[in-house]
Design a protein around this motif. Sequence first.
Motif, short mmCIF file in Angstrom:
data_model
loop_
_atom_site.label_atom_id
_atom_site.label_comp_id
_atom_site.label_asym_id
_atom_site.label_seq_id
_atom_site.Cartn_x
_atom_site.Cartn_y
_atom_site.Cartn_z
N LYS B 185 17.01 40.28 24.60
CA LYS B 185 16.63 41.81 24.83
C LYS B 185 16.92 42.67 23.65
O LYS B 185 16.19 43.73 23.64
N THR B 186 17.73 42.33 22.79
CA THR B 186 17.89 43.25 21.63
C THR B 186 17.13 43.31 20.66
O THR B 186 16.19 42.17 20.35
N ARG B 187 17.01 44.19 19.74
CA ARG B 187 16.14 44.23 18.57
C ARG B 187 16.51 43.12 17.57
O ARG B 187 15.60 42.46 17.02
N ILE B 188 17.73 43.29 17.18
CA ILE B 188 18.47 41.97 16.44
C ILE B 188 17.99 40.60 16.82
O ILE B 188 17.63 39.68 16.20
N GLY B 189 18.30 40.63 17.95
CA GLY B 189 18.05 39.31 18.92
C GLY B 189 16.62 38.63 18.66
O GLY B 189 16.30 37.51 18.13
N ARG B 190 15.67 39.78 18.76
CA ARG B 190 14.08 39.48 18.50
C ARG B 190 14.09 38.99 17.12
O ARG B 190 13.28 38.16 16.65
N ALA B 191 14.59 39.89 16.21
CA ALA B 191 14.47 39.62 14.66
C ALA B 191 15.05 38.19 14.34
O ALA B 191 14.31 37.51 13.59
N LEU B 192 16.18 37.82 15.03
CA LEU B 192 16.72 36.36 14.88
C LEU B 192 15.69 35.43 15.20
O LEU B 192 15.66 34.37 14.50
N ARG B 193 15.05 35.69 16.28
CA ARG B 193 14.12 34.50 16.66
C ARG B 193 13.09 34.49 15.96
O ARG B 193 12.47 33.35 15.58
N ALA B 201 7.17 34.64 7.36
CA ALA B 201 6.42 35.58 8.31
C ALA B 201 7.37 36.66 8.67
O ALA B 201 7.06 37.95 8.68
N ALA B 202 8.75 36.50 8.83
CA ALA B 202 9.65 37.28 9.27
C ALA B 202 9.87 38.22 7.96
O ALA B 202 9.79 39.51 8.01
N GLY B 206 8.96 42.61 7.53
CA GLY B 206 10.10 43.55 7.17
C GLY B 206 11.33 43.25 7.62
O GLY B 206 12.28 44.27 7.88
N ILE B 207 11.61 41.99 8.15
CA ILE B 207 12.92 41.71 8.66
C ILE B 207 13.63 41.34 7.20
O ILE B 207 13.40 40.38 6.52
N SER B 208 14.77 41.81 7.03
CA SER B 208 15.68 41.59 6.23
C SER B 208 16.42 40.15 6.40
O SER B 208 17.24 39.90 7.20
N LEU B 209 16.14 39.14 5.73
CA LEU B 209 16.88 38.06 5.67
C LEU B 209 18.20 37.60 5.76
O LEU B 209 18.83 37.19 6.46
N ASN B 210 18.63 38.28 4.67
CA ASN B 210 19.98 38.31 4.18
C ASN B 210 20.88 38.93 5.12
O ASN B 210 21.82 38.37 5.68
N GLN B 211 20.48 39.90 5.76
CA GLN B 211 21.21 40.77 6.88
C GLN B 211 21.14 39.91 7.96
O GLN B 211 22.23 39.92 8.46
N ILE B 212 20.03 39.36 8.45
CA ILE B 212 20.15 38.37 9.69
C ILE B 212 21.28 37.52 9.44
O ILE B 212 21.78 37.04 10.27
N TRP B 213 21.26 36.78 8.34
CA TRP B 213 21.97 35.53 8.14
C TRP B 213 23.43 35.95 8.21
O TRP B 213 24.04 35.09 8.66
#
Lengths: 361, 318
Positions: B185-193, B201-202, B206-213
């Motif tokens: 449901k969340t924005r971060i969750g979608r970015a994670l997927r 592609a991520a 514009g998704i920051s890989l480093n932040q997500i990790w």
Amino acid sequence: MIYREAGQFKSNYAADMAVFPLKQDRIGIVVIILLAYSMAFFGSTFMLQAVLIPFLIFALAAIGLNMLVGYTGLLSLGTGAFMGVGAYACYKLMTIFPEVNVVVWIFVSGFFAAGIGVLFGLPSLRIKGFYLAVATLAAQFFLQWTFNRVPWLVNYNISGAIEAPRRTLFDVQIVGAAATPQARYIVVLTIVIILTWIASNIVHGRIGRQWMAIRDMDIAAELMGIRPFKAKLMAFAVSSYYCGVAGAMMVFLWYGGAEYNVFNIDQSFEILFMVIIGGLGSLIGSFFGAALIFMLPIAMGALLPAIFEPLGIRIGAETIEHLRFMILGAMIIFFLIVEPHGLARLWQIVKQKLRVWPFPY
Amino acid sequence: MNLLHQIFIEPFAFMGEAPDLLLQVLWEGFVSGILYALIALGFVLIFKASGVFNFAQGIMVVFAALTLVGFHAMGVPAILALALAIGVMFLLAVTVERVVLRPLVNQPDIILFMATFGITYFLIGFGELIFGGEPKQMITSELMLPQGRTSFDVAGGFVAVQHIDVAAAVIAVIMIATLGIFFSKTRIGRALRAVADSHKAALSVGISLNQIWVIVWFAAGIVALVTGIMWGARSDVSFALQIIALKALPVLILGGFTSIPGAIVGGLIIGFGEKLAEFYWGPIVGGGIESWFAYVIALIFLVFRPQGLFGEKIIERI
């Protein structure tokens, strides 16, 4: 400067395919082997027993694992258990047929390890990467449990341990309590040289090329006509054979006896680290890796107290052990990031520099 | 014949004779299954988001629990110690991302996998250096976790249920639900997927890989902390837990590496299977089969269904 290959021409295919194409290399290897044998006469008992014998044994195990991980690209975490199979097989063979020479049984025990290795390598036909790593963990835990729970393996010894019976080679005792480190060192060295030479031929030949094709891309290799079934199981068999021989040597030519927990998962990791740090897909790297990882605690045990004791900081044996784990972990990450080909690659760079010296290239 | 009788008839007869024992064994299996699932959850989180198979999850469990107990031993109140332990897990996530993951971007999976061996060994050495190797008591009562046990009368016998086990099950369910919502449901969750599907592609959207990790390793660190508290409360906090944590690997094989429900189902199968096998079939071969039973289930499973129960089918192309 030292490596000057000018004037050394390869005029036939055999010369082109040679493992040591340069004359300097051929002289070098002979000198190294002679030096290694002379250590038996000049090295102290401590040097032989605590440094050189284990180094050679671990190097052999690392060569075995390297053929699987480095050359074929199949990750295995069951090395310790395969070494155990070799050791227990050798013990059973030695005690059932005492009249046959022990060196023969050390070589034969590897075949038992190879058989078990093939059995646990079967899933590798369908899975790879960390799936396979988990599958080999099954081998590790199952075999270790077997060593512990099947009393037949230790001849119903109440202590549950295997003890090396007395055995001789050319009337010199090499296995058992009275064997001198010198005699055992020469046997270990000879076995390691023979098996390294065979390994070198395997990996440079048709089988080795098949393994490398599988490692680089197994589907492509299959389309080119390499049978993954044969090549992968062959890799498991050869790798486990080497580990098994190393395990048999470890118990009978180094420790003199062992319990089931010698062959635990830490042993497997230690060998894997030797392969990673030494260099994936390099035989000489296996020796470098074994030397570095095995000598690290010895060097740290000697150096750290010498540095810190004058400063009033006491370094206990357990602190050294903890630091060793930290350094080992950090080294793995460092090598994977900076030099994925490990110490073997550094060695190549040094050789290249020597060849063109005094010019930069 | 005798052996067949021992394998196929006696255990079931015994089960029928003593249903209270059977229930007790099943309950034990359920609880350890939940705990395996919790560890596996940490693996799945990181695998989903970064494609890294994090071998260090087991030691992270031990390390998190040790930090909590260690802070408390220094005289820090329990709640504050918990907050500090969470802080340490965050620091760990940042460090791992900076030192290990960032330089290894775009390397083969197997290299990243081996790098996590390095993390494992480093954390073992570091943890032992700071906290010492001896087992420690988990601060159960200070964290207001229930203790003691209740016995239920069942069919002429009784089944004892540890309160902490019930708490573990409840907390696990809450945590899994929260993570499920977080992922879907969340924005971060979608970015994670998105990151899990394709790094490139991520990045391009514009998704920051480093932040997500960092986020995902931190989440795994919190899962590890919770798991550590639960495991620690059942036995004690020691480095031996790390070997137990390796059991999460067969759980993953059964459940599939990318599936949270798979981790739970896999955990339960392994938990039940292992306890039943140990209790009813173990004595035939001398006991102790708990140490390898899970791996052998996984091994057999791998041969027939390599992608796991809930995993996506593995398609390989040249």
